[in-house]
Design a protein around this motif. Sequence first.
Motif, PDB file in Angstrom:
ATOM      1  N   ARG A 134     -48.192  52.607 -16.429  1.00 35.30           N
ATOM      2  CA  ARG A 134     -49.362  52.448 -15.827  1.00 35.30           C
ATOM      3  C   ARG A 134     -49.306  53.364 -14.569  1.00 35.30           C
ATOM      4  O   ARG A 134     -50.065  54.390 -14.252  1.00 35.30           O
ATOM      5  CB  ARG A 134     -49.929  51.384 -15.426  1.00 35.30           C
ATOM      6  N   HIS A 135     -48.590  52.949 -13.285  1.00 32.72           N
ATOM      7  CA  HIS A 135     -48.559  53.508 -12.316  1.00 32.72           C
ATOM      8  C   HIS A 135     -47.470  53.281 -11.382  1.00 32.72           C
ATOM      9  O   HIS A 135     -46.725  52.039 -11.459  1.00 32.72           O
ATOM     10  CB  HIS A 135     -49.761  53.095 -11.572  1.00 32.72           C
ATOM     11  N   PHE A 136     -46.829  54.103 -10.668  1.00 34.62           N
ATOM     12  CA  PHE A 136     -45.949  53.957  -9.581  1.00 34.62           C
ATOM     13  C   PHE A 136     -46.337  52.872  -8.489  1.00 34.62           C
ATOM     14  O   PHE A 136     -47.302  53.100  -8.011  1.00 34.62           O
ATOM     15  CB  PHE A 136     -45.507  55.204  -8.889  1.00 34.62           C
ATOM     16  N   VAL A 137     -45.574  51.772  -8.195  1.00 34.14           N
ATOM     17  CA  VAL A 137     -46.049  50.806  -7.225  1.00 34.14           C
ATOM     18  C   VAL A 137     -44.947  50.459  -6.169  1.00 34.14           C
ATOM     19  O   VAL A 137     -43.733  50.733  -6.428  1.00 34.14           O
ATOM     20  CB  VAL A 137     -46.381  49.519  -8.076  1.00 34.14           C
ATOM     21  N   ILE A 138     -45.305  50.032  -5.161  1.00 31.99           N
ATOM     22  CA  ILE A 138     -44.794  49.742  -3.894  1.00 31.99           C
ATOM     23  C   ILE A 138     -44.715  48.404  -3.357  1.00 31.99           C
ATOM     24  O   ILE A 138     -45.840  47.809  -3.453  1.00 31.99           O
ATOM     25  CB  ILE A 138     -45.028  50.813  -2.775  1.00 31.99           C
ATOM     26  N   GLY A 139     -43.565  47.841  -3.206  1.00 28.65           N
ATOM     27  CA  GLY A 139     -43.950  46.477  -2.226  1.00 28.65           C
ATOM     28  C   GLY A 139     -42.796  46.612  -1.005  1.00 28.65           C
ATOM     29  O   GLY A 139     -41.569  47.247  -1.252  1.00 28.65           O
ATOM     30  N   ALA A 177     -41.525  41.318  -0.155  1.00 29.23           N
ATOM     31  CA  ALA A 177     -41.527  42.602  -0.831  1.00 29.23           C
ATOM     32  C   ALA A 177     -41.692  42.487  -2.449  1.00 29.23           C
ATOM     33  O   ALA A 177     -42.330  43.397  -2.894  1.00 29.23           O
ATOM     34  CB  ALA A 177     -40.153  43.594  -0.588  1.00 29.23           C
ATOM     35  N   LEU A 178     -40.953  41.430  -3.011  1.00 23.77           N
ATOM     36  CA  LEU A 178     -41.091  41.413  -4.349  1.00 23.77           C
ATOM     37  C   LEU A 178     -42.611  40.924  -4.854  1.00 23.77           C
ATOM     38  O   LEU A 178     -43.024  41.661  -5.709  1.00 23.77           O
ATOM     39  CB  LEU A 178     -40.058  40.495  -4.950  1.00 23.77           C
ATOM     40  N   GLU A 179     -43.034  39.959  -3.995  1.00 21.61           N
ATOM     41  CA  GLU A 179     -44.306  39.455  -4.309  1.00 21.61           C
ATOM     42  C   GLU A 179     -45.245  40.640  -4.300  1.00 21.61           C
ATOM     43  O   GLU A 179     -46.162  40.764  -5.036  1.00 21.61           O
ATOM     44  CB  GLU A 179     -44.879  38.465  -3.269  1.00 21.61           C
ATOM     45  N   ARG A 180     -45.224  41.633  -3.409  1.00 25.36           N
ATOM     46  CA  ARG A 180     -46.164  42.694  -2.934  1.00 25.36           C
ATOM     47  C   ARG A 180     -46.336  43.936  -3.978  1.00 25.36           C
ATOM     48  O   ARG A 180     -47.231  44.453  -4.405  1.00 25.36           O
ATOM     49  CB  ARG A 180     -46.021  43.220  -1.585  1.00 25.36           C
ATOM     50  N   ILE A 181     -45.047  43.917  -4.756  1.00 22.25           N
ATOM     51  CA  ILE A 181     -44.865  44.974  -5.880  1.00 22.25           C
ATOM     52  C   ILE A 181     -45.401  44.250  -7.047  1.00 22.25           C
ATOM     53  O   ILE A 181     -45.989  45.092  -7.942  1.00 22.25           O
ATOM     54  CB  ILE A 181     -43.490  45.266  -6.080  1.00 22.25           C
ATOM     55  N   GLU A 182     -45.286  43.030  -7.146  1.00 16.91           N
ATOM     56  CA  GLU A 182     -46.018  42.162  -8.058  1.00 16.91           C
ATOM     57  C   GLU A 182     -47.474  42.476  -8.301  1.00 16.91           C
ATOM     58  O   GLU A 182     -48.332  42.614  -9.138  1.00 16.91           O
ATOM     59  CB  GLU A 182     -45.456  40.768  -8.463  1.00 16.91           C
ATOM     60  N   ASN A 183     -48.010  42.077  -6.894  1.00 14.25           N
ATOM     61  CA  ASN A 183     -49.542  42.469  -6.570  1.00 14.25           C
ATOM     62  C   ASN A 183     -50.172  43.407  -6.881  1.00 14.25           C
ATOM     63  O   ASN A 183     -51.331  43.717  -7.502  1.00 14.25           O
ATOM     64  CB  ASN A 183     -49.785  41.766  -5.046  1.00 14.25           C
ATOM     65  N   GLU A 184     -49.434  44.572  -6.295  1.00 16.23           N
ATOM     66  CA  GLU A 184     -49.919  45.930  -6.772  1.00 16.23           C
ATOM     67  C   GLU A 184     -49.862  46.104  -8.121  1.00 16.23           C
ATOM     68  O   GLU A 184     -50.912  46.967  -8.724  1.00 16.23           O
ATOM     69  CB  GLU A 184     -49.027  46.960  -5.927  1.00 16.23           C
ATOM     70  N   ALA A 185     -48.884  45.601  -8.952  1.00 16.09           N
ATOM     71  CA  ALA A 185     -48.864  46.125 -10.487  1.00 16.09           C
ATOM     72  C   ALA A 185     -49.904  45.219 -11.261  1.00 16.09           C
ATOM     73  O   ALA A 185     -50.507  45.939 -11.911  1.00 16.09           O
ATOM     74  CB  ALA A 185     -47.372  45.398 -10.910  1.00 16.09           C
TER      75      ALA A 185
END
Length: 371
Positions: A134-139, A177-185
């Motif tokens: 789907r998309h490149f994501v960052i946390g 950081a892990l939670e933020r990459i999950e949220n962006e996904a």
Amino acid sequence: MLISGLSGNEIYCLAQKGWAPGAIVVGNSVYSLGFVRGLTSGFQTLAGGELTSVTELISDGRHAALQRMEEEATRQQAHGLTGVTSELKRVSGLMEFLAIGSAVKAREHAGPFFTTACSGQDLYCQLDAGYEPRHFVIGNVAYALGVGRGILGALRGFAGGEVKQYSDMYNRTRHMALERIENEARQRGANAVVDILTHIVPFGPDVKEMLMIGTASHHPTLGNPSRPITSELTGEELWNLAKIGYAPLRLVLGTSVYALGFGGGIATFFKSFTRGEVNAVTRLIYEAREHALEHLRADAEAAGADAVVGVKLYIDEIGSSFVEVLAIGTAVKRSDSAHTLSETLPPQAIIRDRDTFFDTTTPMAKNLERK
């Protein structure tokens, strides 16, 4: 003329899935270092922990560069980008956020434009295991140790052993950081993040960024979990586990920060003359690794995992008397729905492309060269 960042092995693998290479695509955003120093020298660094304004600045810069890269790819009529990177460079008193990816095109593609953090070989493996990009994501999270924690840590450092204030703060920042990459996904409509890469990036005096990048994907058998599945497994590892009926659950990690102790430091000083094992420091570093693994095990048990695979242990010196041990891996569980489309992987999907350019002038490159 086509100018692509994809290797011959990547082009071959993607061709098996109906994809052809497009051009290399770039996006950037440049900030003044003077402005950045103003953010990293304020009172917030004294307390330690996350520096919210710095986290937001870095996130905004990285996302601006990514958006410009995607806009350029769209102008080139690409259907997707793979091998995307998000870099931070310092040039002549300025800070550049740089995004680079390789465009791909398909003869028949009805889906949305996508971006991935993975190589062409990893993308082949993920597609064959049922993960649609789907998309490149960052946390990310920017953080400082802080003077307050430093005083407490210094007092603990005389005795040696775990410095709980540091361990708690480091564990918290890494999980943020892990939670933020999950949220962006989740915002991208994904139910998984695969091929996660973790970086610790120096940003300023006593300031670092914990950065996770990955590919937000959708797997039809995962449904809509409360948290997206996360994995740091390579494409071929993900494929191999799916082949034998296992699926990833969650990237798990644990950190332990230890003071080597004043006595340990003196012992090390004298042992450097006589040689021989420094028993006190040996014991402390061993305990630090064990505690980091205990944190990781607790994460995996909370996720209901059958096992944790691909576990790696990293050790980093903090100042002259402290070490951080980070344990990281992927919790997995047996799944009846895990399968692959192909019986075997082609050799081109397993071969790792070698680097042919080396810059040995930088300290990091010199350290790598000595290993």
